[in-house]
Design a protein around this motif. Structure first.
Motif, short mmCIF file in Angstrom:
data_model
loop_
_atom_site.label_atom_id
_atom_site.label_comp_id
_atom_site.label_asym_id
_atom_site.label_seq_id
_atom_site.Cartn_x
_atom_site.Cartn_y
_atom_site.Cartn_z
N ILE A 196 -1.32 15.40 0.96
CA ILE A 196 -0.56 14.88 2.10
C ILE A 196 -1.31 13.72 2.73
O ILE A 196 -0.72 12.70 3.07
CB ILE A 196 -0.36 16.00 3.12
N ILE A 202 -3.57 11.56 1.49
CA ILE A 202 -3.58 10.32 0.71
C ILE A 202 -2.20 9.68 0.74
O ILE A 202 -2.05 8.48 1.01
CB ILE A 202 -4.02 10.58 -0.74
N SER A 203 -1.16 10.50 0.51
CA SER A 203 0.18 9.93 0.47
C SER A 203 0.55 9.32 1.81
O SER A 203 1.09 8.22 1.87
CB SER A 203 1.21 11.00 0.11
N LEU A 204 0.23 10.03 2.90
CA LEU A 204 0.57 9.50 4.23
C LEU A 204 -0.17 8.20 4.50
O LEU A 204 0.40 7.25 5.04
CB LEU A 204 0.19 10.51 5.30
N VAL A 238 -1.14 6.06 2.32
CA VAL A 238 -0.50 4.99 1.55
C VAL A 238 0.78 4.53 2.23
O VAL A 238 1.05 3.34 2.34
CB VAL A 238 -0.21 5.45 0.11
N VAL A 239 1.57 5.50 2.74
CA VAL A 239 2.81 5.12 3.43
C VAL A 239 2.49 4.21 4.61
O VAL A 239 3.10 3.16 4.78
CB VAL A 239 3.56 6.37 3.93
N PHE A 298 1.51 0.84 3.59
CA PHE A 298 2.44 0.12 2.73
C PHE A 298 3.54 -0.60 3.48
O PHE A 298 4.11 -1.54 2.95
CB PHE A 298 3.06 1.09 1.72
N PHE A 299 3.86 -0.17 4.70
CA PHE A 299 4.97 -0.83 5.40
C PHE A 299 4.73 -2.33 5.58
O PHE A 299 5.63 -3.12 5.28
CB PHE A 299 5.23 -0.15 6.75
N GLY A 339 1.08 -0.81 -6.51
CA GLY A 339 0.67 0.58 -6.58
C GLY A 339 -0.37 0.82 -7.66
O GLY A 339 -1.36 1.52 -7.44
N LEU A 358 -3.58 -0.58 -6.48
CA LEU A 358 -4.11 0.25 -5.41
C LEU A 358 -4.79 1.49 -5.97
O LEU A 358 -5.88 1.87 -5.54
CB LEU A 358 -2.96 0.66 -4.49
#
Lengths: 234, 196
Positions: free
Chosen positions: A126, A128-130, A132-133, A136-137, A182, A185
């Motif tokens: 969670i 890492i993904s958050l 990245v989100v 990323f915006f 991606g 990254l």
């Protein structure tokens, strides 16, 4: 004055503000609390020297507030009026969350965020993904700008008036560049040891300071006031 | 790298596609300002437009958990942007079911992918649930919060106990249609370019 907030405090702020804006404000006192919690992040934006965004947010929010209170009555009708009132209602409703989210995303460094999440024992997936989100915006916005420029140069901006084409022309190049970014990254992240089996250390030392505790207490107190006056006093 | 465990690369892929999907969702959400009927129209618009990035995402999914994590992220983002927490369990549940369906096809079977995507799309309806479950107080809330009576009336004419079932079915059907469109687009652009 330099106030540096702990990411955990910021997350708590997001939590409280999003919870409070879901409960509707019905009395002047509740409105006061809601407006008050909206201006806290704006104050922090000023402290962080982000004058433009603080100014824009204050302007938009105040305008919407005025419109809501002056224009809206239960009998308002007519297309333009219902459009305007609906619009300002939505702005008043969701703006606080937007301001807080903007403030947190703009002022939190990714490594701070990661180590705060690690301290709270959130699973790596969670975190890492958050992260990245969050990161990323701005990238998407930048890429999208370049795509629009390229289309304008070739005179394709409107896709020949075809809606499906308009969406396709924008989305496909965006997906292409996002997939490539991606890959880069993840290469960069793996080089820095992300996804290894050992616990990662961080150069950021996170500590809850007096400011953090004060803010946390203030937000908790405000929430209690809000809930009490909404559900128990009536 | 053939292990069943998710690696950092997978997490980054999830993050990127969640961000794209959310941008798409946000762009469509803007349309809801125009008229409340469009809010109900999300059930049609989102599954179709969102299908392209999702189909590309499905080509990158090979392990269990990626779709579930994505739905958790979406639930978190929806909460942060003020959409409420009532929809969160439904969002996460639909994500996990979608994950199981895709897993049963080994993440390669196209039929299972279509089914999985259309189940995933049901989360769009999750946003409507607060409206339905708490209809009466929500209506009062809306009027108190400054929405005009007309806006909330039309919103409830479009979304209520009777229509929520239809909306879920619509989400599902347009999920299937969207999956086919998305697959065609992915084939047209990405497989030719050799990205997939």
């Amino acid at each position: 004055m330099k106030v540096k907030l702990d990411p955990r405090t910021k997350l708590y702020m997001i939590l409280i503000v999003s919870a409070l804006i879901m409960l509707s404000a019905t009395t002047p006192f509740l409105w006061a609390i809601r407006i008050f919690i909206t201006f806290i992040p704006i104050a922090f934006l000023i402290v962080e020297k982000r004058y433009t965004s603080a100014f824009v947010f204050t302007g938009a929010y105040t305008l919407a507030l005025i419109m809501t209170f002056v224009l809206v009555t239960d009998e308002s009708s007519g297309f333009l009026k219902s459009f305007l009132t609906g619009y300002s209602g939505i702005v008043v409703q969701f703006m606080p969350a937007l301001i807080v989210a903007w403030y947190v995303v703009r002022t939190t460094k990714i490594d701070e965020f990661m180590s705060a999440m690690q301290k709270m024992h959130i699973p790596d997936g969670i975190t890492i993904s958050l992260a990245v989100v969050m990161r990323f915006f701005p990238t998407i916005k930048e890429e999208y700008g370049s795509i629009c420029d390229a289309m304008k140069m070739r005179g394709l901006s409107l896709g020949g008036g075809n809606v499906a084409k308009m969406v396709e022309y924008r989305m496909i190049p965006l997906l292409f560049s996002c997939v490539n970014i991606g890959d880069e990254l993840s290469a960069a992240a793996i080089t820095r040891g992300l996804g290894g089996t050992v616990k990662r250390s961080s150069i950021e030392k996170l500590r809850l300071t007096v400011h953090d505790w004060m803010l946390i207490m203030m937000f908790s107190a405000l929430t209690i006031c809000f809930v009490y006056s909404k559900y128990f006093k009536a | 790298m053939n292990s069943k465990k998710l690696t950092a690369k997978d997490f980054i892929t999830i993050g990127i596609f969640t961000a794209i999907w959310f941008v798409v969702e946000f762009a469509c959400g803007m349309l809801g300002y125009i008229h409340p009927y469009i809010v109900a129209g999300y059930a049609v618009i989102l599954p179709i437009v969102g299908a392209v990035p999702m189909m590309l995402f499905y080509t990158k999914v090979e392990k269990f958990g990626m779709i579930s994590i994505m739905s958790v992220l979406i639930a978190i983002i929806m909460f942060v942007t003020g959409m409420g927490f009532l929809g969160a369990p439904i969002t996460i549940l639909s994500g996990i079911i979608a994950d199981f369906i895709a897993k049963s096809g080994g993440y390669k079977s196209f039929k299972k992918t279509v089914l999985s995507y259309s189940v995933f799309c049901i989360w769009v309806c999750a946003n409507f649930f607060p409206v339905v479950v708490t209809a009466d107080s929500y209506r009062q809330d809306l009027i108190d919060a400054g929405f005009s009576a007309e806006y909330s009336e039309s919103l409830f004419r479009a979304i209520n106990y009777k229509t929520i079932g239809i909306l879920v079915v619509l989400c599902f059907i347009f999920g299937i249609i969207g999956a086919y469109i998305g697959k065609a687009v992915v084939r047209k652009h990405f497989e030719k370019a050799g990205i997939v």
